[in-house]
Design a protein around this motif. Structure first.
Motif, PDB file in Angstrom:
ATOM      1  N   SER A 188       0.824  -1.365  -0.028  1.00 45.11           N
ATOM      2  CA  SER A 188      -0.044  -0.121  -0.024  1.00 45.11           C
ATOM      3  C   SER A 188       0.883   1.361   0.066  1.00 45.11           C
ATOM      4  CB  SER A 188      -0.998   0.137   1.273  1.00 45.11           C
ATOM      5  OG  SER A 188      -0.191  -0.229   2.359  1.00 45.11           O
ATOM      6  N   GLY A 189       0.397   2.423  -0.206  1.00 49.74           N
ATOM      7  CA  GLY A 189       1.117   3.704  -0.186  1.00 49.74           C
ATOM      8  C   GLY A 189       0.254   4.642  -0.616  1.00 49.74           C
ATOM      9  N   LYS A 190       0.948   5.694  -1.217  1.00 47.60           N
ATOM     10  CA  LYS A 190       0.247   7.073  -1.788  1.00 47.60           C
ATOM     11  C   LYS A 190       0.899   7.410  -2.688  1.00 47.60           C
ATOM     12  CE  LYS A 190      -2.375   9.242   1.837  1.00 47.60           C
ATOM     13  NZ  LYS A 190      -3.112  10.459   2.012  1.00 47.60           N
ATOM     14  N   VAL A 191       0.211   8.248  -3.929  1.00 45.18           N
ATOM     15  CA  VAL A 191       0.659   8.674  -5.103  1.00 45.18           C
ATOM     16  C   VAL A 191       0.625  10.324  -4.656  1.00 45.18           C
ATOM     17  CG1 VAL A 191       1.030   8.804  -7.307  1.00 45.18           C
ATOM     18  CG2 VAL A 191       0.575   6.707  -6.279  1.00 45.18           C
ATOM     19  N   THR A 192       1.660  10.991  -4.967  1.00 47.77           N
ATOM     20  CA  THR A 192       1.476  12.383  -5.003  1.00 47.77           C
ATOM     21  C   THR A 192       1.949  13.042  -6.323  1.00 47.77           C
ATOM     22  OG1 THR A 192       2.115  12.292  -2.621  1.00 47.77           O
ATOM     23  CG2 THR A 192       2.319  14.332  -3.486  1.00 47.77           C
ATOM     24  N   LEU A 193       1.230  14.155  -6.696  1.00 42.60           N
ATOM     25  CA  LEU A 193       1.588  14.909  -7.762  1.00 42.60           C
ATOM     26  C   LEU A 193       2.315  16.088  -7.509  1.00 42.60           C
ATOM     27  CD1 LEU A 193       1.181  15.157 -11.056  1.00 42.60           C
ATOM     28  CD2 LEU A 193      -0.318  17.155 -10.447  1.00 42.60           C
ATOM     29  N   LYS A 194       3.830  16.314  -8.056  1.00 38.55           N
ATOM     30  CA  LYS A 194       4.480  17.477  -7.698  1.00 38.55           C
ATOM     31  C   LYS A 194       4.238  18.297  -8.939  1.00 38.55           C
ATOM     32  CE  LYS A 194       9.313  18.402  -7.067  1.00 38.55           C
ATOM     33  NZ  LYS A 194      10.659  17.609  -7.380  1.00 38.55           N
ATOM     34  N   GLY A 195       3.984  19.764  -8.593  1.00 36.83           N
ATOM     35  CA  GLY A 195       3.872  20.655  -9.509  1.00 36.83           C
ATOM     36  C   GLY A 195       2.585  20.968  -9.809  1.00 36.83           C
ATOM     37  N   THR A 196       2.106  21.857 -10.835  1.00 36.70           N
ATOM     38  CA  THR A 196       0.767  22.383 -11.008  1.00 36.70           C
ATOM     39  C   THR A 196       0.259  21.628 -12.203  1.00 36.70           C
ATOM     40  OG1 THR A 196       1.325  24.495 -10.235  1.00 36.70           O
ATOM     41  CG2 THR A 196      -0.592  24.228 -11.499  1.00 36.70           C
ATOM     42  N   PRO A 197      -0.827  20.761 -12.145  1.00 38.30           N
ATOM     43  CA  PRO A 197      -1.443  20.093 -13.337  1.00 38.30           C
ATOM     44  C   PRO A 197      -2.167  21.161 -14.315  1.00 38.30           C
ATOM     45  CG  PRO A 197      -2.943  19.972 -11.750  1.00 38.30           C
ATOM     46  CD  PRO A 197      -1.756  20.840 -11.045  1.00 38.30           C
ATOM     47  N   PRO A 198      -1.990  20.751 -15.662  1.00 38.78           N
ATOM     48  CA  PRO A 198      -2.723  21.560 -16.518  1.00 38.78           C
ATOM     49  C   PRO A 198      -4.120  21.616 -16.222  1.00 38.78           C
ATOM     50  CG  PRO A 198      -1.895  19.516 -17.616  1.00 38.78           C
ATOM     51  CD  PRO A 198      -1.550  19.477 -15.987  1.00 38.78           C
ATOM     52  N   LYS A 199      -4.665  22.860 -16.683  1.00 40.07           N
ATOM     53  CA  LYS A 199      -6.227  23.140 -16.534  1.00 40.07           C
ATOM     54  C   LYS A 199      -7.017  22.191 -17.268  1.00 40.07           C
ATOM     55  CE  LYS A 199      -7.469  27.198 -15.225  1.00 40.07           C
ATOM     56  NZ  LYS A 199      -8.183  28.646 -15.328  1.00 40.07           N
ATOM     57  N   SER A 245      -7.664  10.397  -1.898  1.00 40.02           N
ATOM     58  CA  SER A 245      -6.590  10.709  -1.101  1.00 40.02           C
ATOM     59  C   SER A 245      -5.076  10.253  -1.502  1.00 40.02           C
ATOM     60  CB  SER A 245      -6.888  10.258   0.407  1.00 40.02           C
ATOM     61  OG  SER A 245      -6.623   8.489   0.310  1.00 40.02           O
ATOM     62  N   GLY A 246      -5.315   9.843  -2.816  1.00 42.83           N
ATOM     63  CA  GLY A 246      -3.857   9.487  -3.316  1.00 42.83           C
ATOM     64  C   GLY A 246      -3.436   7.885  -2.939  1.00 42.83           C
ATOM     65  N   ALA A 247      -4.299   7.386  -2.062  1.00 38.28           N
ATOM     66  CA  ALA A 247      -3.917   5.592  -1.562  1.00 38.28           C
ATOM     67  C   ALA A 247      -4.252   4.820  -2.360  1.00 38.28           C
ATOM     68  CB  ALA A 247      -4.805   5.712  -0.170  1.00 38.28           C
ATOM     69  N   TYR A 248      -3.602   3.641  -2.414  1.00 39.25           N
ATOM     70  CA  TYR A 248      -3.817   2.521  -3.109  1.00 39.25           C
ATOM     71  C   TYR A 248      -3.727   1.264  -2.135  1.00 39.25           C
ATOM     72  CZ  TYR A 248       0.947   1.487  -3.882  1.00 39.25           C
ATOM     73  OH  TYR A 248       2.250   1.137  -3.366  1.00 39.25           O
ATOM     74  N   THR A 249      -3.976   0.183  -2.527  1.00 42.16           N
ATOM     75  CA  THR A 249      -3.669  -1.028  -1.514  1.00 42.16           C
ATOM     76  C   THR A 249      -3.862  -1.994  -2.611  1.00 42.16           C
ATOM     77  OG1 THR A 249      -4.621  -0.257   0.782  1.00 42.16           O
ATOM     78  CG2 THR A 249      -4.039  -2.725   0.235  1.00 42.16           C
ATOM     79  N   ILE A 250      -2.758  -2.955  -2.754  1.00 43.26           N
ATOM     80  CA  ILE A 250      -2.868  -4.088  -3.564  1.00 43.26           C
ATOM     81  C   ILE A 250      -2.709  -5.448  -2.715  1.00 43.26           C
ATOM     82  CG2 ILE A 250      -1.514  -5.626  -5.327  1.00 43.26           C
ATOM     83  CD1 ILE A 250      -0.393  -3.198  -6.233  1.00 43.26           C
ATOM     84  N   LYS A 251      -3.691  -5.980  -2.524  1.00 44.26           N
ATOM     85  CA  LYS A 251      -4.119  -7.007  -1.381  1.00 44.26           C
ATOM     86  C   LYS A 251      -3.585  -8.472  -1.701  1.00 44.26           C
ATOM     87  CE  LYS A 251      -7.627  -5.007   0.978  1.00 44.26           C
ATOM     88  NZ  LYS A 251      -8.648  -4.221   1.339  1.00 44.26           N
ATOM     89  N   ASN A 252      -3.169  -9.179  -0.687  1.00 43.16           N
ATOM     90  CA  ASN A 252      -3.020 -10.876  -0.816  1.00 43.16           C
ATOM     91  C   ASN A 252      -1.905 -11.142  -1.815  1.00 43.16           C
ATOM     92  OD1 ASN A 252      -4.889 -11.232   1.216  1.00 43.16           O
ATOM     93  ND2 ASN A 252      -6.522 -10.983  -0.137  1.00 43.16           N
ATOM     94  N   VAL A 253      -0.716 -10.302  -1.860  1.00 40.16           N
ATOM     95  CA  VAL A 253       0.168 -10.771  -2.864  1.00 40.16           C
ATOM     96  C   VAL A 253       1.239 -11.505  -1.978  1.00 40.16           C
ATOM     97  CG1 VAL A 253       2.114  -9.635  -4.178  1.00 40.16           C
ATOM     98  CG2 VAL A 253       0.173  -8.337  -3.442  1.00 40.16           C
ATOM     99  N   PRO A 254       1.591 -12.831  -2.747  1.00 41.34           N
ATOM    100  CA  PRO A 254       2.504 -13.718  -2.172  1.00 41.34           C
ATOM    101  C   PRO A 254       3.948 -13.131  -1.720  1.00 41.34           C
ATOM    102  CG  PRO A 254       1.748 -14.401  -4.365  1.00 41.34           C
ATOM    103  CD  PRO A 254       1.179 -13.360  -3.998  1.00 41.34           C
ATOM    104  N   ASN A 260       5.369   4.468  -1.756  1.00 37.98           N
ATOM    105  CA  ASN A 260       5.030   5.683  -2.361  1.00 37.98           C
ATOM    106  C   ASN A 260       5.430   6.246  -3.523  1.00 37.98           C
ATOM    107  OD1 ASN A 260       3.582   5.853   0.035  1.00 37.98           O
ATOM    108  ND2 ASN A 260       5.126   7.127   1.196  1.00 37.98           N
ATOM    109  N   PHE A 261       4.806   6.934  -4.267  1.00 39.49           N
ATOM    110  CA  PHE A 261       5.439   7.704  -5.689  1.00 39.49           C
ATOM    111  C   PHE A 261       4.990   8.869  -5.604  1.00 39.49           C
ATOM    112  CE2 PHE A 261       4.551   3.042  -6.595  1.00 39.49           C
ATOM    113  CZ  PHE A 261       5.508   2.665  -7.519  1.00 39.49           C
TER     114      PHE A 261
END
Ligand SMILES: [Cu+2]
Length: 238
Positions: free
Chosen positions: A25-36, A188-197, A228-229
């Protein structure tokens, strides 16, 4: 130990080993200003499904106050996962509501059924447009609040485009993988990949409008892992 007991013990050990799995699991954040975003010109029928003062825009960058980035497809590279579990019979769902696809980005396993719903009092035309050989292009009209449509894809394709030929602003993108280890970031930028061996993998984060996917080499133990990314906003066009 006699051979029968030996067989039982082997089965028991194999079951225990295969049942160990952990979450990534983790979070992804955007750095900078996205295009309109671009304001979408709805037709009169679809316009009626939105309040007069609301503007419908493209959904390229769904970003929170602190850069939390939604709609990032986060998944494991398929290498070494040829023994991953097959689809369990659970379907994935793509809905058409107020002349937009929901969700905008979703994951699907090869062989898994994708159910497409039409919750609108409007005719839609569901047009998956794969580019990978072995995935079938289809083009199906779906009556207002009509029966569900079902699609199955046999080949990996990240991302496979769905569009509606009646409403040229309607798109959804499906990450089709041969294994079930994927997730999409929420608001919230969050993800979880479940039940991975447990094992060594390449973890990839792909935002459709941010250029190249990012990847991390990870070693997953029994206790799970946080990764995180940070994705750079694209340079503004000059
Ligand atoms: Cu449509």
């Amino acid at each position: 130990m006699n051979s029968k007991n030996c067989l039982i013990a082997t089965y028991f050990i194999a079951t225990v080993i295969s049942s160990v799995a952990a979450d990534i699991s983790g979070k992804v954040t955007l750095k900078g200003t996205p295009p309109k975003e671009i304001v979408v010109q709805l037709d009169p029928l679809c316009g009626k499904l939105h309040s007069a003062d609301s503007k419908v825009t493209t959904r390229h960058f769904v970003v929170g106050q602190s850069g939390e980035l939604a709609d990032v497809f986060v998944y494991l590279k398929s290498e070494g996962l040829s023994n991953a579990p097959k689809p369990t019979g659970q379907t994935a769902v793509l809905d058409q509501k107020s002349c937009l696809y929901h969700p905008y980005i979703l994951g699907l396993q090869t062989g898994q059924t994708l159910v497409v719903k039409n919750s609108d009092p409007v005719l839609h035309n569901v047009h998956p447009s794969p580019v990978v050989d072995g995935n079938k292009e289809q083009n199906k009209a779906q009556l207002p609040k009509g029966p569900d449509l079902k699609f199955i894809f046999e080949m990996e394709e990240v991302l496979l485009k769905f569009k509606c030929d009646i409403h040229p602003w309607m798109f959804a993108y499906v990450g089709v993988l041969s294994h079930p280890y994927y997730s999409v970031t929420d608001k919230s930028g969050a993800y979880t990949i479940k039940n991975v061996p447990p094992g060594k993998y390449t973890l990839i984060a792909l935002h459709r409008k941010s250029g190249k996917p990012l990847s991390q080499a990870i070693t997953l133990g029994e206790n799970g892992l946080a990764a995180n990314f940070t994705i750079d906003a694209p340079e503004p066009l000059k």
